[in-house]
Scaffold this motif. Structure first.
Motif, PDB file in Angstrom:
ATOM      1  N   SER A   5       0.850  -1.191   0.000  1.00 54.62           N
ATOM      2  CA  SER A   5       0.000   0.000   0.000  1.00 54.62           C
ATOM      3  C   SER A   5       0.883   1.237   0.000  1.00 54.62           C
ATOM      4  N   LEU A   6       0.528   2.184  -0.869  1.00 60.46           N
ATOM      5  CA  LEU A   6       1.253   3.455  -0.933  1.00 60.46           C
ATOM      6  C   LEU A   6       0.263   4.596  -0.795  1.00 60.46           C
ATOM      7  N   VAL A   7       0.625   5.588  -0.024  1.00 64.17           N
ATOM      8  CA  VAL A   7      -0.146   6.826   0.039  1.00 64.17           C
ATOM      9  C   VAL A   7       0.689   7.872  -0.680  1.00 64.17           C
ATOM     10  N   ILE A   8       0.113   8.460  -1.718  1.00 65.82           N
ATOM     11  CA  ILE A   8       0.826   9.430  -2.541  1.00 65.82           C
ATOM     12  C   ILE A   8       0.218  10.803  -2.302  1.00 65.82           C
ATOM     13  N   ALA A   9       1.067  11.711  -1.831  1.00 63.15           N
ATOM     14  CA  ALA A   9       0.621  13.074  -1.544  1.00 63.15           C
ATOM     15  C   ALA A   9       1.565  14.054  -2.235  1.00 63.15           C
ATOM     16  N   PRO A  10       1.044  15.168  -2.730  1.00 60.68           N
ATOM     17  CA  PRO A  10       1.882  16.142  -3.428  1.00 60.68           C
ATOM     18  C   PRO A  10       2.671  17.024  -2.456  1.00 60.68           C
ATOM     19  N   VAL A  11       3.826  16.517  -2.039  1.00 61.44           N
ATOM     20  CA  VAL A  11       4.689  17.279  -1.143  1.00 61.44           C
ATOM     21  C   VAL A  11       6.082  17.352  -1.744  1.00 61.44           C
ATOM     22  N   VAL A  12       6.865  18.321  -1.300  1.00 65.84           N
ATOM     23  CA  VAL A  12       8.219  18.514  -1.791  1.00 65.84           C
ATOM     24  C   VAL A  12       9.170  18.443  -0.614  1.00 65.84           C
ATOM     25  N   ASP A  13      10.282  17.754  -0.810  1.00 64.10           N
ATOM     26  CA  ASP A  13      11.300  17.624   0.227  1.00 64.10           C
ATOM     27  C   ASP A  13      11.867  18.992   0.592  1.00 64.10           C
ATOM     28  N   GLY A  14      12.262  19.769  -0.403  1.00 67.04           N
ATOM     29  CA  GLY A  14      12.789  21.101  -0.140  1.00 67.04           C
ATOM     30  C   GLY A  14      14.248  21.124   0.250  1.00 67.04           C
ATOM     31  N   GLY A  15      14.853  19.947   0.425  1.00 69.24           N
ATOM     32  CA  GLY A  15      16.266  19.902   0.794  1.00 69.24           C
ATOM     33  C   GLY A  15      17.153  20.330  -0.352  1.00 69.24           C
ATOM     34  N   ASN A  16      18.381  20.646  -0.016  1.00 73.03           N
ATOM     35  CA  ASN A  16      19.318  21.114  -1.017  1.00 73.03           C
ATOM     36  C   ASN A  16      20.519  20.173  -1.057  1.00 73.03           C
ATOM     37  N   GLY A  17      20.650  19.409  -2.157  1.00 70.54           N
ATOM     38  CA  GLY A  17      21.831  18.586  -2.342  1.00 70.54           C
ATOM     39  C   GLY A  17      21.776  17.206  -1.727  1.00 70.54           C
ATOM     40  N   GLU A  39      -6.139  -1.613  -6.522  1.00 68.59           N
ATOM     41  CA  GLU A  39      -7.137  -0.566  -6.291  1.00 68.59           C
ATOM     42  C   GLU A  39      -6.446   0.787  -6.135  1.00 68.59           C
ATOM     43  N   VAL A  40      -7.129   1.828  -6.579  1.00 64.27           N
ATOM     44  CA  VAL A  40      -6.677   3.208  -6.355  1.00 64.27           C
ATOM     45  C   VAL A  40      -7.867   3.983  -5.804  1.00 64.27           C
ATOM     46  N   GLN A  41      -7.668   4.659  -4.675  1.00 61.98           N
ATOM     47  CA  GLN A  41      -8.722   5.473  -4.061  1.00 61.98           C
ATOM     48  C   GLN A  41      -8.200   6.878  -3.823  1.00 61.98           C
ATOM     49  N   THR A  42      -9.068   7.859  -3.999  1.00 62.99           N
ATOM     50  CA  THR A  42      -8.759   9.217  -3.580  1.00 62.99           C
ATOM     51  C   THR A  42      -9.173   9.331  -2.123  1.00 62.99           C
ATOM     52  N   VAL A  43      -8.193   9.532  -1.240  1.00 67.55           N
ATOM     53  CA  VAL A  43      -8.467   9.583   0.204  1.00 67.55           C
ATOM     54  C   VAL A  43      -9.050  10.943   0.573  1.00 67.55           C
ATOM     55  N   VAL A  44      -8.351  11.975   0.222  1.00 68.07           N
ATOM     56  CA  VAL A  44      -8.810  13.359   0.330  1.00 68.07           C
ATOM     57  C   VAL A  44      -8.375  14.017  -0.976  1.00 68.07           C
ATOM     58  N   ASN A  46      -6.421  15.371  -3.837  1.00 64.59           N
ATOM     59  CA  ASN A  46      -4.994  15.356  -4.179  1.00 64.59           C
ATOM     60  C   ASN A  46      -4.156  14.307  -3.458  1.00 64.59           C
ATOM     61  N   VAL A  47      -4.774  13.375  -2.743  1.00 65.59           N
ATOM     62  CA  VAL A  47      -4.040  12.299  -2.070  1.00 65.59           C
ATOM     63  C   VAL A  47      -4.614  10.960  -2.522  1.00 65.59           C
ATOM     64  N   LEU A  48      -3.727  10.072  -2.985  1.00 69.02           N
ATOM     65  CA  LEU A  48      -4.156   8.758  -3.467  1.00 69.02           C
ATOM     66  C   LEU A  48      -3.674   7.656  -2.548  1.00 69.02           C
TER      67      LEU A  48
END
Length: 55
Positions: A5-17, A39-44, A46-48
């Motif tokens: 199971s994977l939860v995919i959310a649109p976030v960015v690490d923001g780290g440098n290098g 199966e693929v579900q939209t949890v909220v 923009n989050v799968l």
């Protein structure tokens, strides 16, 4: 493992290098295992939640 199971959310690490995805020495080096999309579900908005099973 029978299911992945994977939860995919649109976030960015923001780290440098520094990569967020690195191979570390203490993890075993196993060959890849095939999974099939179950199966693929939209949890909220923009989050799968993506579920895979082994054949």
């Amino acid at each position: 493992m029978d299911e992945l199971s994977l939860v995919i959310a649109p976030v960015v690490d923001g780290g440098n290098g520094v990569s967020s995805f690195t191979q570390v020495d203490f993890l075993p080096s196993w060959p890849p295992t095939a999974f099939h999309l179950k199966e693929v579900q939209t949890v909220v908005p923009n989050v799968l939640w993506v579920r895979y099973t082994r054949p």
